[in-house]
Enzyme design. Structure first.
Site, short mmCIF file in Angstrom:
data_model
loop_
_atom_site.label_atom_id
_atom_site.label_comp_id
_atom_site.label_asym_id
_atom_site.label_seq_id
_atom_site.Cartn_x
_atom_site.Cartn_y
_atom_site.Cartn_z
N ASP A 165 -75.37 -76.04 50.62
CA ASP A 165 -75.22 -74.97 51.40
C ASP A 165 -73.87 -75.46 52.61
O ASP A 165 -75.06 -75.61 52.88
CB ASP A 165 -75.45 -74.15 51.32
CG ASP A 165 -74.89 -73.00 52.01
OD1 ASP A 165 -73.98 -72.87 52.36
OD2 ASP A 165 -75.92 -71.83 52.31
N ASP B 201 -69.80 -66.89 59.24
CA ASP B 201 -71.22 -66.77 58.40
C ASP B 201 -71.48 -68.18 58.45
O ASP B 201 -70.97 -68.70 57.44
CB ASP B 201 -71.57 -66.35 56.94
CG ASP B 201 -73.11 -66.26 56.76
OD1 ASP B 201 -73.91 -66.70 58.06
OD2 ASP B 201 -73.19 -66.19 55.44
N ASP C 141 -72.34 -74.37 54.98
CA ASP C 141 -71.36 -73.30 56.49
C ASP C 141 -71.53 -73.78 57.64
O ASP C 141 -71.41 -73.40 58.45
CB ASP C 141 -72.92 -72.79 56.29
CG ASP C 141 -73.50 -71.81 56.55
OD1 ASP C 141 -72.63 -71.11 55.05
OD2 ASP C 141 -74.50 -71.33 55.76
N GLU D 268 -67.65 -64.93 50.08
CA GLU D 268 -68.41 -65.64 50.92
C GLU D 268 -67.86 -67.02 50.60
O GLU D 268 -67.28 -68.15 49.62
CB GLU D 268 -69.76 -66.57 51.38
CG GLU D 268 -70.03 -67.64 52.21
CD GLU D 268 -71.02 -67.66 52.92
OE1 GLU D 268 -71.71 -66.89 53.13
OE2 GLU D 268 -71.92 -69.02 53.18
N HIS E 130 -79.39 -60.08 60.51
CA HIS E 130 -80.70 -59.46 59.57
C HIS E 130 -82.07 -58.79 59.98
O HIS E 130 -82.11 -58.82 61.78
CB HIS E 130 -81.40 -60.35 59.17
CG HIS E 130 -80.33 -61.76 58.01
ND1 HIS E 130 -79.54 -62.19 59.08
CD2 HIS E 130 -80.18 -61.32 56.91
CE1 HIS E 130 -78.72 -63.07 57.84
NE2 HIS E 130 -79.31 -62.63 56.77
N HIS F 139 -69.54 -69.70 49.55
CA HIS F 139 -70.57 -69.53 48.09
C HIS F 139 -69.37 -70.20 46.92
O HIS F 139 -70.05 -70.51 45.64
CB HIS F 139 -71.26 -67.91 48.17
CG HIS F 139 -71.99 -68.56 49.18
ND1 HIS F 139 -72.56 -66.98 49.10
CD2 HIS F 139 -71.86 -68.88 50.24
CE1 HIS F 139 -73.26 -67.36 50.88
NE2 HIS F 139 -73.32 -68.33 50.83
N ASP G 236 -67.90 -63.13 54.52
CA ASP G 236 -68.10 -64.34 55.08
C ASP G 236 -67.19 -65.41 55.47
O ASP G 236 -66.69 -65.97 54.26
CB ASP G 236 -69.52 -64.48 53.97
CG ASP G 236 -70.54 -63.74 54.78
OD1 ASP G 236 -70.27 -62.91 55.63
OD2 ASP G 236 -71.61 -63.50 54.35
N GLU H 213 -72.98 -60.11 47.91
CA GLU H 213 -72.47 -61.13 48.49
C GLU H 213 -73.34 -62.11 47.28
O GLU H 213 -74.68 -62.27 47.00
CB GLU H 213 -73.75 -61.63 49.76
CG GLU H 213 -72.89 -63.25 50.43
CD GLU H 213 -72.59 -63.11 51.27
OE1 GLU H 213 -73.50 -62.73 52.65
OE2 GLU H 213 -73.84 -64.69 52.00
N MET I 208 -71.98 -54.74 60.69
CA MET I 208 -72.70 -55.35 59.74
C MET I 208 -73.94 -55.45 59.79
O MET I 208 -74.37 -56.25 60.98
CB MET I 208 -72.02 -55.96 59.13
CG MET I 208 -73.10 -56.94 57.88
SD MET I 208 -73.87 -57.71 57.74
CE MET I 208 -73.58 -59.59 57.08
N LYS J 45 -73.87 -65.38 45.27
CA LYS J 45 -73.99 -67.06 45.37
C LYS J 45 -74.33 -67.74 45.04
O LYS J 45 -75.20 -67.66 43.99
CB LYS J 45 -74.93 -67.02 46.82
CG LYS J 45 -75.49 -68.97 47.10
CD LYS J 45 -75.75 -69.56 48.23
CE LYS J 45 -76.13 -70.44 49.17
NZ LYS J 45 -77.04 -70.53 50.53
N ASP K 145 -83.52 -60.58 62.60
CA ASP K 145 -82.69 -61.20 63.52
C ASP K 145 -83.32 -61.09 64.87
O ASP K 145 -83.22 -62.11 66.52
CB ASP K 145 -81.42 -62.06 63.39
CG ASP K 145 -81.16 -62.61 61.66
OD1 ASP K 145 -82.13 -63.53 61.58
OD2 ASP K 145 -79.91 -61.93 61.52
C1 GLO Z 1 -76.31 -67.62 53.23
C2 GLO Z 1 -76.25 -66.15 53.00
C3 GLO Z 1 -76.61 -65.41 54.12
C4 GLO Z 1 -76.04 -63.70 53.74
C5 GLO Z 1 -77.21 -63.37 55.15
C6 GLO Z 1 -76.12 -61.70 55.07
O1 GLO Z 1 -75.84 -68.59 52.00
O2 GLO Z 1 -74.45 -66.92 53.69
O3 GLO Z 1 -76.34 -66.24 55.13
O4 GLO Z 1 -74.61 -63.89 54.49
O5 GLO Z 1 -78.15 -63.60 54.67
O6 GLO Z 1 -76.88 -60.92 54.11
NI NI Z 2 -73.18 -65.34 53.79
NI NI Z 3 -73.45 -68.61 53.13
NI NI Z 4 -74.66 -70.79 53.88
#
Ligand code: GLO
Ligand code: NI
Ligand code: NI
Ligand code: NI
Length: 389
Positions: free
Chosen positions: A257, A289, A259, A219, A56, A222, A247, A183, A90, A185, A59
């Protein structure tokens, strides 16, 4: 198979993944892992054998960094990339952490927030392009509501569409050659997030000015949060020619979430996913991710990252075994019989075909009586996955 990650496997991690402090909703001010610089994280990823690193905007460059600080960070980051050979496939924009995004970014009710968000995305695209990124991800983390008294979802969709149309033109005007990956969610951090599933995103893309420039970034976690079959979502994206990125992580159904490390929990779903990607010949990044547990130090973070890649490669090997297993393949051939007599009814409509099919007499009970041996097949897969086949 030695299960060692190699560049051709295209394993990537976000700076935010291995860089996660281990903070959670109940311990935001008590991180368990001290911060590492982007350059240090690149070296960590180089050490475990990753191919690439994604980021990001913030980041890499903190929101309030001075231009001089930004230059120094970029210089160090670039040096670490060179030293490790890692690439940046990316990049993405953080449109969800800062206070200004409390009511969304592109879909906020406040026109200043919407304009700021587009500005931030353009700058993020500039930054990604500096490091050669070709995929630009949009996760609309706060594009949603807690109460629908505040916004009409039609306005949300319209604003989101306008923002993406604007950014597609910006992409063209700069000659960046990005492909955008949306993406989905279903919720968290918002009560409800607009366009909650990969399927929703796929339908939305067709309403944009440049649908060919835009695909999806499904993802694992998600789709599982929404109670859906991840591999099916990925397959639909692939079928539409829209699987631009992915992801990978793990997640129990219907939880917050999580992860987790790829393949930590749902082996079978992870296996089917890997098998799908390998069978169709997906060539994009295998991006993790995910985060290491809060219990881990940075050695544990390396264990986590190595584990994501190793498990992927184990499932890839299992998929190969599945495809080469004579008994399994014979069973598959048996349960998916050739068209035979039905061939004349298949394919495109013709009036003759329709008439012939309407007149045909089926032995419904005989057809239904056939056992399909799916139990047997699934147990063979279980044996194979458990390593006793
Ligand atoms: C959060 C998302 C986040 C995205 C990231 C990429 O749940 O998965 O991690 O993938 O911001 O844009
Ligand atoms: Ni993600
Ligand atoms: Ni996520
Ligand atoms: Ni997540």
């Amino acid at each position: 198979a030695d299960y060692q990650p190699k560049p051709e496997h295209k394993f990537t991690f976000g700076l935010w993944t291995v860089g996660s402090s281990g903070a959670d909703q109940f311990a935001t001010t008590f991180p368990v892992r001290g911060p590492k610089t982007p350059a240090e994280l690149v070296r960590l990823l180089g050490e475990v054998g990753a191919y690439g690193v994604n980021f990001h905007d913030n980041d890499l460059i903190p929101l309030d960094a001075t231009p001089a600080e930004a230059e120094q960070i970029k210089k160090d980051f670039r040096a670490a990339l060179k030293e490790t050979g890692l690439v940046v496939p990316m990049a993405t924009t953080n449109l969800f952490s800062a206070q200004i995004f409390k009511d969304g970014a592109f879909t906020s009710n406040d026109p200043k927030v919407r304009a700021y968000s587009i500005q931030k995305a353009m700058r993020g695209m500039d930054l990604g392009a500096e490091f050669g990124a070709k995929i630009y991800v949009f996760w609309g983390g706060r594009e949603g509501t807690e109460t629908d008294a505040t916004k009409n979802p039609l306005d949300g969709l319209k604003r989101f569409r306008e923002a993406l149309n604007f950014l597609c033109e910006y992409n063209n005007s700069q000659g960046y050659g990005y492909k955008f990956a949306l993406e989905a969610k279903p919720n968290e951090p918002r009560g409800d997030i607009y366009l909650p599933t990969t399927g929703s995103m796929l339908a939305f893309i067709e309403t944009l000015d440049h649908p060919e420039m835009v695909g999806v970034n499904p993802e694992f976690a998600h789709e599982h949060m929404a109670g859906l079959n991840f591999m099916h979502a990925v397959a639909q994206a692939w079928d539409a020619g829209k699987l631009f990125h992915i992801d990978l992580n793990d997640q129990n159904y219907a939880r917050f979430d999580q992860d987790w490390r790829f393949g930590q929990q749902n082996w079978k779903q992870a296996f089917f996913l890997v098998k799908f990607l390998e069978d169709v010949g997906y060539t994009g990044s295998r991006h993790f991710d995910a985060h290491a547990f809060r219990t881990e130090d940075y050695e544990g973070v390396k264990d986590f990252a190595r584990g994501c890649m190793r498990t992927y490669l184990i499932f890839k090997e299992k998929a190969r075994q599945f495809n080469e297993d004579k008994e399994i393949q014979a069973l598959l051939a048996e349960i998916t019989p050739a068209s035979g007599e039905m061939e004349k009814f298949e394919g495109k409509f013709t009036a003759e075909k329709a008439a012939a099919l309407k007149a045909f007499s089926f032995d419904r009970n005989a057809i239904a009586a056939r056992g399909l041996k799916y139990e047997k097949l699934d147990q063979l897969l279980t044996d194979l996955m458990m390593g006793i086949r």
